[in-house]
Design a protein around this motif. Structure first.
Motif, mmCIF file in Angstrom:
data_model
loop_
_atom_site.group_PDB
_atom_site.id
_atom_site.type_symbol
_atom_site.label_atom_id
_atom_site.label_comp_id
_atom_site.label_asym_id
_atom_site.label_seq_id
_atom_site.Cartn_x
_atom_site.Cartn_y
_atom_site.Cartn_z
ATOM 1 N N ASP A 197 -94.505 -109.800 28.443
ATOM 2 C CA ASP A 197 -95.702 -108.968 28.323
ATOM 3 C C ASP A 197 -95.295 -107.576 27.871
ATOM 4 N N GLY A 198 -96.291 -106.668 27.820
ATOM 5 C CA GLY A 198 -95.960 -105.297 27.468
ATOM 6 C C GLY A 198 -96.636 -104.766 26.232
ATOM 7 N N ASP A 199 -97.320 -105.620 25.472
ATOM 8 C CA ASP A 199 -98.128 -105.125 24.365
ATOM 9 C C ASP A 199 -99.467 -105.858 24.387
ATOM 10 N N VAL A 200 -100.349 -105.507 23.480
ATOM 11 C CA VAL A 200 -101.720 -106.019 23.534
ATOM 12 C C VAL A 200 -101.760 -107.540 23.507
ATOM 13 N N VAL A 231 -92.938 -123.741 30.211
ATOM 14 C CA VAL A 231 -93.954 -122.982 29.500
ATOM 15 C C VAL A 231 -93.351 -121.634 29.113
ATOM 16 N N THR A 232 -93.331 -121.341 27.822
ATOM 17 C CA THR A 232 -92.885 -120.030 27.367
ATOM 18 C C THR A 232 -94.046 -119.358 26.645
ATOM 19 N N SER A 233 -94.267 -118.093 26.936
ATOM 20 C CA SER A 233 -95.353 -117.323 26.338
ATOM 21 C C SER A 233 -94.769 -116.021 25.806
ATOM 22 N N SER A 234 -94.806 -115.864 24.502
ATOM 23 C CA SER A 234 -94.153 -114.716 23.883
ATOM 24 C C SER A 234 -94.602 -114.617 22.429
ATOM 25 N N HIS A 235 -94.112 -113.600 21.744
ATOM 26 C CA HIS A 235 -94.232 -113.598 20.299
ATOM 27 C C HIS A 235 -93.274 -114.637 19.716
ATOM 28 N N GLY A 236 -93.622 -115.153 18.538
ATOM 29 C CA GLY A 236 -92.721 -116.025 17.805
ATOM 30 C C GLY A 236 -92.087 -115.259 16.665
ATOM 31 N N ALA A 270 -91.700 -133.946 24.537
ATOM 32 C CA ALA A 270 -92.665 -133.418 23.573
ATOM 33 C C ALA A 270 -92.580 -131.906 23.539
ATOM 34 N N VAL A 271 -93.027 -131.360 22.413
ATOM 35 C CA VAL A 271 -93.199 -129.913 22.251
ATOM 36 C C VAL A 271 -94.644 -129.673 21.834
ATOM 37 N N LEU A 272 -95.311 -128.778 22.527
ATOM 38 C CA LEU A 272 -96.653 -128.329 22.139
ATOM 39 C C LEU A 272 -96.524 -126.921 21.586
ATOM 40 N N GLY A 273 -96.987 -126.730 20.364
ATOM 41 C CA GLY A 273 -96.869 -125.412 19.756
ATOM 42 C C GLY A 273 -97.900 -125.205 18.671
ATOM 43 N N HIS A 274 -97.857 -124.030 18.073
ATOM 44 C CA HIS A 274 -98.846 -123.639 17.072
ATOM 45 C C HIS A 274 -98.266 -123.691 15.664
ATOM 46 N N VAL A 275 -99.101 -124.208 14.746
ATOM 47 C CA VAL A 275 -98.852 -124.040 13.323
ATOM 48 C C VAL A 275 -99.596 -122.767 12.918
ATOM 49 N N GLU A 276 -98.869 -121.799 12.349
ATOM 50 C CA GLU A 276 -99.457 -120.487 12.050
ATOM 51 C C GLU A 276 -99.607 -119.662 13.351
ATOM 52 N N PRO A 277 -100.157 -118.462 13.263
ATOM 53 C CA PRO A 277 -100.278 -117.608 14.450
ATOM 54 C C PRO A 277 -101.554 -117.873 15.238
ATOM 55 N N THR A 278 -101.563 -117.368 16.467
ATOM 56 C CA THR A 278 -102.790 -117.250 17.253
ATOM 57 C C THR A 278 -103.265 -115.807 17.150
ATOM 58 N N PHE A 279 -104.557 -115.606 16.966
ATOM 59 C CA PHE A 279 -105.133 -114.271 16.852
ATOM 60 C C PHE A 279 -105.718 -113.845 18.194
ATOM 61 N N SER A 280 -105.632 -112.562 18.493
ATOM 62 C CA SER A 280 -106.199 -112.053 19.740
ATOM 63 C C SER A 280 -107.693 -112.352 19.832
ATOM 64 N N TRP A 281 -108.369 -112.354 18.709
ATOM 65 C CA TRP A 281 -109.797 -112.642 18.646
ATOM 66 C C TRP A 281 -110.152 -113.998 19.258
ATOM 67 N N THR A 282 -109.248 -114.972 19.107
ATOM 68 C CA THR A 282 -109.589 -116.354 19.457
ATOM 69 C C THR A 282 -109.413 -116.672 20.929
ATOM 70 N N LEU A 283 -108.891 -115.752 21.695
ATOM 71 C CA LEU A 283 -108.627 -116.023 23.107
ATOM 72 C C LEU A 283 -109.776 -115.632 24.018
ATOM 73 N N GLN A 284 -110.806 -115.000 23.459
ATOM 74 C CA GLN A 284 -111.951 -114.577 24.254
ATOM 75 C C GLN A 284 -113.234 -114.742 23.444
ATOM 76 N N VAL A 285 -114.356 -114.944 24.147
ATOM 77 C CA VAL A 285 -115.668 -114.928 23.510
ATOM 78 C C VAL A 285 -116.032 -113.483 23.242
ATOM 79 N N GLY A 286 -116.294 -113.164 21.976
ATOM 80 C CA GLY A 286 -116.517 -111.778 21.608
ATOM 81 C C GLY A 286 -117.677 -111.131 22.316
ATOM 82 N N SER A 287 -118.767 -111.876 22.512
ATOM 83 C CA SER A 287 -119.976 -111.272 23.068
ATOM 84 C C SER A 287 -119.915 -111.066 24.575
ATOM 85 N N THR A 288 -119.084 -111.873 25.260
ATOM 86 C CA THR A 288 -119.071 -111.801 26.727
ATOM 87 C C THR A 288 -117.707 -111.459 27.316
ATOM 88 N N GLY A 289 -116.642 -111.559 26.509
ATOM 89 C CA GLY A 289 -115.302 -111.340 27.048
ATOM 90 C C GLY A 289 -114.749 -112.523 27.806
#
Length: 472
Positions: free
Chosen positions: A208-211, A262-267, A363-382
């Motif tokens: 952690d440590g950034d947006v 489970v690892t959560s970080s920048h790629g 198995a490995v679960l991962g992302h093709v391309e990046p995840t955007f901050s926009w997609t982790l929350q509903v914009g209208s309600t948070g």
């Protein structure tokens, strides 16, 4: 008792044919017509009623399991040979032999197939091209199995085919060939009997440590850590923030040997020459911005574990960015997606390595391309949108559900997002409200993000059910 009356030799209808009154004689089978039979009575077999099999039972013919390989119409193999997988790599033939009743599916752009259709060959029937998502599940003629393992990387069968399958099918990709493919499939056939992972233990490593990393922690890591805390697990360890270094991850993996990592970080996506980037694409970056190397992950991830890598390009890249016109070119976000696109369709090196090594991961679960901050929350309600991932990696995984099926609800959200997008599109006009366009942009990003979380490995892999233990 009245004596039965013999039928008349001829009967007449109250119908005029244009020439005469309709009339005629009874057929030879007429005596059985009154009993509701079309002809002479035949031995009847009573069909046994049986409940529909559970979708977890991939071995059932009404559910089904199949492998998807690249088709070659110039190979010279007959339809019957293709139906049996005679042209498939030997490890795939071994898998088909071990999983009796499995089917072989094909895809190739040279055959005129798009992302919405696959091809099936048969020993005694014409080939056909069942529609993905619209065909009945199972292994019968014209059906598509619920569980589909794609054999090969995205250069052979594109990510877009996996995305299409992911809406309704339990799909995984085994992106290997040669000895690496053989090692993975033999471990799968032998049900991971040489695994070193302790399956009722889990490890979470969260930078952690950034947006962006703070948001990933709030939406996914923290709720998942709560869900994984004992019980039901025998042991759970969480490494967060300042402690989330490359060395700490290595030490914890060796000490705990967790069944779920489970690892959560920048790629890591350095905008360097494509061959150099392919060798490091999507590697987890620790709290001190030091990448965890492929060699370290290969040495430390226990055999038979499941690795969920929440990071940009942790599964790979598609070879063509969908975000070119979304991002201003002078910013690093645009440079990042363009650098990934230049690599072509590719699987991330760490995922490919740990799946194909001796004693591979499940198995490995991962992302093709990046995840955007926009997609982790509903914009209208948070509202946070990580709940489906949390449920899949806690309750469902530890109920023994096949991993690809555990994420079914997460992928089903794509349909809801597209419905919302089309609803907004109907409101568009030349003077469209800017708010409508903003919401459509967010929805499209969210749907792309969901479809690009992919499973690398066989879709049927699972962990044994974990029984909750009473608190002391």
């Amino acid at each position: 008792m009245n004596t039965p009356t013999a039928p008349p030799a001829e009967i007449r209808l109250n119908a005029w044919t244009g020439v005469e009154e309709a009339h005629g004689r009874l057929s030879a089978q007429a005596q059985w017509w009154g009993a509701g039979q079309a002809g002479m009575p035949q031995e009847q077999q009573v069909l046994e009623f049986h409940p529909e099999p559970a979708l977890t039972e991939w071995w059932e013919p009404e559910v089904g399991y199949g492998v998807l390989i690249r088709d070659d119409e110039t190979s010279g193999f007959t339809d019957a040979q293709k139906a049996a997988g005679a042209d498939a790599p030997q490890p795939v033939q071994d898998l088909l032999a071990a999983r009796e009743g499995s089917v072989v599916l094909r895809w190739s752009p040279d055959a005129g197939l798009d992302d919405a259709h696959l091809r099936r060959y048969y020993a005694d029937s014409p080939s056909n091209d069942p529609a993905i998502g619209l065909s009945d599940f199972g292994v019968a003629y014209g059906c598509l199995p619920k569980y589909i393992a794609i054999i090969g990387g995205p250069e052979a069968i594109p990510w877009s085919v996996q995305y299409s399958l992911g809406q309704r099918h339990a799909v995984g990709r085994i992106p290997l060939e040669g000895d690496a493919l053989n090692r993975y499939i033999q471990a799968l056939i032998m049900d991971w009997q040489n695994a070193t992972a302790v399956l009722d233990r889990a490890l979470m490593w969260t930078v952690d440590g950034d947006v962006m990393t703070d948001l990933m922690r709030a939406v996914i890591s923290q709720p998942l850590a709560t869900a994984l805390s004992p019980p039901p697990l025998a042991a759970f360890r969480e490494i967060v923030g300042a402690g989330a270094t490359s060395g700490a991850l290595s030490e914890a993996l060796q000490a705990i040997r967790p069944g779920l990592v489970v690892t959560s970080s920048h790629g890591l996506v350095e905008p360097v020459e494509p061959n150099a980037l392919r060798a490091t694409l999507g590697l987890p970056v620790d709290q001190n911005h030091v990448p965890v190397t492929v060699e370290q992950l290969s040495a430390d991830l226990p055999g038979g574990c499941v690795w969920f890598a929440q990071a940009c390009c942790s599964a790979g890249g598609a070879g063509a960015s969908l975000y070119t016109t979304l991002l201003e070119p002078q910013w690093t976000a645009a440079a990042t997606v363009e650098a990934v696109a230049r690599c072509g369709p590719v699987v991330a090196p760490a995922a490919r390595e740990v799946l194909g090594r001796e004693n591979p991961v499940r198995a490995v679960l991962g992302h093709v391309e990046p995840t955007f901050s926009w997609t982790l929350q509903v914009g209208s309600t948070g509202q946070s949108l990580g709940g489906r991932i949390v449920t899949a990696l806690s309750r469902r995984l530890y109920e023994g559900m096949p991993l690809a099926l555990a994420f079914a609800d997460y992928r089903a959200d794509v349909a809801q997002l597209y419905y919302a997008w089309f609803t907004l599109q109907a409101q568009l006009s030349d003077d469209a409200d800017e708010g409508v366009l903003d919401e459509m942009r967010r929805i499209r990003l969210a749907s792309l993000d969901r479809q690009s979380l992919v499973l690398l490995g066989d879709p049927t892999v699972s962990l044994p059910p974990c029984r909750a233990t009473a608190a002391p």
